[in-house]
Each structure stands twice: as structure tokens, then as C-alpha cells.
Design a protein around this motif. Structure first.
Motif, PDB file in Angstrom:
ATOM      1  N   VAL A 171      52.529 -24.914  15.658  1.00  0.00           N
ATOM      2  CA  VAL A 171      51.859 -26.066  16.273  1.00  0.00           C
ATOM      3  C   VAL A 171      52.743 -26.656  17.376  1.00  0.00           C
ATOM      4  O   VAL A 171      52.275 -26.925  18.491  1.00  0.00           O
ATOM      5  N   ARG A 172      54.018 -26.841  17.078  1.00  0.00           N
ATOM      6  CA  ARG A 172      54.941 -27.461  18.034  1.00  0.00           C
ATOM      7  C   ARG A 172      55.114 -26.630  19.301  1.00  0.00           C
ATOM      8  O   ARG A 172      55.327 -27.174  20.385  1.00  0.00           O
ATOM      9  N   HIS A 173      55.031 -25.328  19.166  1.00  0.00           N
ATOM     10  CA  HIS A 173      55.229 -24.458  20.325  1.00  0.00           C
ATOM     11  C   HIS A 173      53.916 -24.023  20.977  1.00  0.00           C
ATOM     12  O   HIS A 173      53.906 -23.110  21.800  1.00  0.00           O
ATOM     13  N   GLY A 174      52.843 -24.677  20.608  1.00  0.00           N
ATOM     14  CA  GLY A 174      51.588 -24.495  21.328  1.00  0.00           C
ATOM     15  C   GLY A 174      50.747 -23.296  20.945  1.00  0.00           C
ATOM     16  O   GLY A 174      49.771 -22.979  21.630  1.00  0.00           O
ATOM     17  N   PHE A 175      51.075 -22.628  19.831  1.00  0.00           N
ATOM     18  CA  PHE A 175      50.298 -21.449  19.450  1.00  0.00           C
ATOM     19  C   PHE A 175      48.894 -21.825  18.991  1.00  0.00           C
ATOM     20  O   PHE A 175      47.930 -21.125  19.284  1.00  0.00           O
ATOM     21  N   TYR A 176      48.766 -22.934  18.282  1.00  0.00           N
ATOM     22  CA  TYR A 176      47.439 -23.387  17.850  1.00  0.00           C
ATOM     23  C   TYR A 176      46.599 -23.790  19.055  1.00  0.00           C
ATOM     24  O   TYR A 176      45.401 -23.503  19.120  1.00  0.00           O
ATOM     25  N   ALA A 177      47.230 -24.460  20.007  1.00  0.00           N
ATOM     26  CA  ALA A 177      46.510 -24.861  21.216  1.00  0.00           C
ATOM     27  C   ALA A 177      46.043 -23.642  21.997  1.00  0.00           C
ATOM     28  O   ALA A 177      44.906 -23.595  22.496  1.00  0.00           O
ATOM     29  N   ALA A 178      46.908 -22.639  22.099  1.00  0.00           N
ATOM     30  CA  ALA A 178      46.536 -21.411  22.807  1.00  0.00           C
ATOM     31  C   ALA A 178      45.393 -20.698  22.105  1.00  0.00           C
ATOM     32  O   ALA A 178      44.461 -20.197  22.743  1.00  0.00           O
ATOM     33  N   TYR A 179      45.463 -20.644  20.780  1.00  0.00           N
ATOM     34  CA  TYR A 179      44.384 -20.016  20.012  1.00  0.00           C
ATOM     35  C   TYR A 179      43.074 -20.765  20.214  1.00  0.00           C
ATOM     36  O   TYR A 179      41.998 -20.162  20.296  1.00  0.00           O
ATOM     37  N   MET A 180      43.147 -22.100  20.288  1.00  0.00           N
ATOM     38  CA  MET A 180      41.949 -22.896  20.494  1.00  0.00           C
ATOM     39  C   MET A 180      41.305 -22.583  21.839  1.00  0.00           C
ATOM     40  O   MET A 180      40.084 -22.450  21.950  1.00  0.00           O
ATOM     41  N   VAL A 181      42.144 -22.427  22.857  1.00  0.00           N
ATOM     42  CA  VAL A 181      41.632 -22.104  24.191  1.00  0.00           C
ATOM     43  C   VAL A 181      40.974 -20.728  24.192  1.00  0.00           C
ATOM     44  O   VAL A 181      39.857 -20.551  24.706  1.00  0.00           O
ATOM     45  N   VAL A 182      41.658 -19.745  23.599  1.00  0.00           N
ATOM     46  CA  VAL A 182      41.116 -18.384  23.547  1.00  0.00           C
ATOM     47  C   VAL A 182      39.814 -18.356  22.763  1.00  0.00           C
ATOM     48  O   VAL A 182      38.827 -17.731  23.182  1.00  0.00           O
TER      49      VAL A 182
END
Length: 239
Positions: free
Chosen positions: A20-31
Motif C-alpha cells: 500500500v505504501r509503495h503504491g502497488f494497490y493504487a497501481a492495481y486499481m488503475v489497471v
């Protein structure tokens, strides 16, 4: 190998926070959002096949690249220099990575199907099992490759050369080919299970799909463990 469920649970939770802190969840959300938008524009008659291929590629292709990025990031931060001085074992570390990314893959894939498919009765049981097992295997592949390289560019160059072999069943599905030998690949079994969400599977198909993937996962985890030990643990402190 003395695994501790408590340490494993702590490892999974720590990995999820790290992601979460390194943006993997955000990236997954975008994809995932892009996939959902794409599926809404696909004609209704082709949505089923497109959903199967997208949902399969999501945990396998993206999961492999994400774990590669995580391993390289942790190598760069020097996390491994002190990690295994603690009671935390190699197997626990690897399993926490596998399960945390698999959880993310399942959530993403279910969101893609739930928000983009309409008018089709979906059985989520084989889909979840297919995603779960496929994600475990391809995350193993990502770790095996990531521990051998030093930079993201090296990983990005080497990983497609390996993944292309496992993605032949995808080409077979889209082009209606009949390549008998591809049935031994884990990707063939993964696609079969995910298709079971739209078309009922026979007992033999259930047995084959799960058995095939479990066998590949056992081999993959064995190679993952020994690759991590050879290229990471044995080199700790050696510069």
C-alpha cells in the motif's frame, strides 16, 4: 522447516502495508479500472472470452512484474541484510509474498468481473480457485527471475522471454488453435478453471485444473526457495 503461522500472518500483513505504501494497490486499481472500461466497450457476445483472458492475465502477468519490483526494491533498501537474523524463515518470507499478492489479484479480478459483466450468470468458485493458484505460480516465476538480476531493466528484458512460453494457451484460445501439448502448462489449467465461472466444469476438468496447477506450484516453490537462498541469502554481507 519449522513454519510459524503467527510469523506468517505478521509477514502477510507487513507485506500488504508495504505494498500500500509503495503504491502497488493504487497501481492495481488503475489497471483494474482500465480493464473494466475496456470490457464495457466489448460486444456482449465476446465479453465472456475477453473476461476470461483478462482475468487470467491480471494475476499472472501483472503479479509476476509486481513481485519483481518488490524484490528489487527490497534488495535496494538492504532489507535482507538483517531480515534473516530474526526468527523469520525464508519459507515464511516467500509465502507471505505469495499470499499477499494473491489476495490483491483475487480482489482485482473479482472487481473486474463484478463491474463489467452484466446479464451473465457467473460461478465465482472456479474463478477464485483459478486466480488463486495461477497467481501463486506466476509470483514464484517472478521471484525466481528477480533474484537473479540487479536492475529493473534487466528484469523487464528477461521476464517476457520466460512468460511468453506460458502464454501460448492464451494465443490458442484467441486463435482457436488446437495444440495438444499446451495442456501440460499451468496457464492452460488456469484458463480452464476461470472459464468454469461461465461454463460448468466436469469432475475431470476440476481434477485436472487443480491438480495441474498444484503440481506446478510445488515445483515452482521448490525452485523459488532454492533460487532465493542461492542468490540472496548466501550473498548477504558479501557486497
Amino acid at each position: 522447516m519449522n513454519l510459524s503461522l503467527r510469523r506468517l500472518a505478521i509477514g502477510i500483513w507487513s507485506d500488504m502495508i508495504f505494498q500500500v505504501r509503495h503504491g502497488f494497490y493504487a497501481a492495481y486499481m488503475v489497471v483494474s479500472t482500465l480493464y473494466i472500461v475496456l470490457l464495457t466497450f466489448i460486444p456482449h457476445g465476446y465479453q465472456e472470452m475477453a473476461s476470461v483472458l483478462i482475468v487470467f492475465s491480471d494475476p499472472s502477468f501483472i503479479g509476476c512484474f509486481f513481485i519483481g519490483a518488490i524484490i528489487l526494491l527490497e534488495k535496494g533498501q538492504g532489507i535482507y541484510d538483517s531480515l534473516f537474523v530474526t526468527p523469520f524463515q525464508i519459507a515464511e518470507y516467500l509465502l507471505s509474498k505469495l499470499f499477499s499478492l494473491t489476495f490483491l489479484s483475487i480482489i482485482s479480478s473479482l472487481a473486474i468481473i463484478g463491474f463489467s459483466i452484466s446479464g451473465i450468470v457467473v460461478d465465482y468458485r472456479p474463478i477464485v480457485i483459478g486466480i488463486f493458484l495461477s497467481s501463486l505460480f506466476f509470483t514464484c516465476i517472478g521471484i525466481i527471475l528477480a533474484v537473479r538480476v540487479k536492475t529493473v531493466n534487466q528484469f523487464l528484458l528477461s521476464s517476457p522471454l520466460v512468460l511468453i512460453v506460458f502464454f501460448i494457451p492464451v494465443l490458442e484460445t484467441t486463435m482457436s488453435l488446437n495444440l495438444k501439448w499446451t495442456s501440460i502448462l499451468p496457464s492452460y489449467a488456469g484458463i480452464l478453471l476461470i472459464q468454469g465461472g461461465f461454463e460448468p466444469l466436469s469432475v475431470n476438468e476440476w481434477t485436472y485444473g487443480i491438480g495441474n496447477l498444484v503440481a506446478w506450484i510445488l515445483v515452482g516453490f521448490y525452485l523459488t526457495y532454492h533460487s532465493f537462498y542461492k542468490y540472496i541469502v548466501l550473498r548477504i554481507g558479501s557486497g
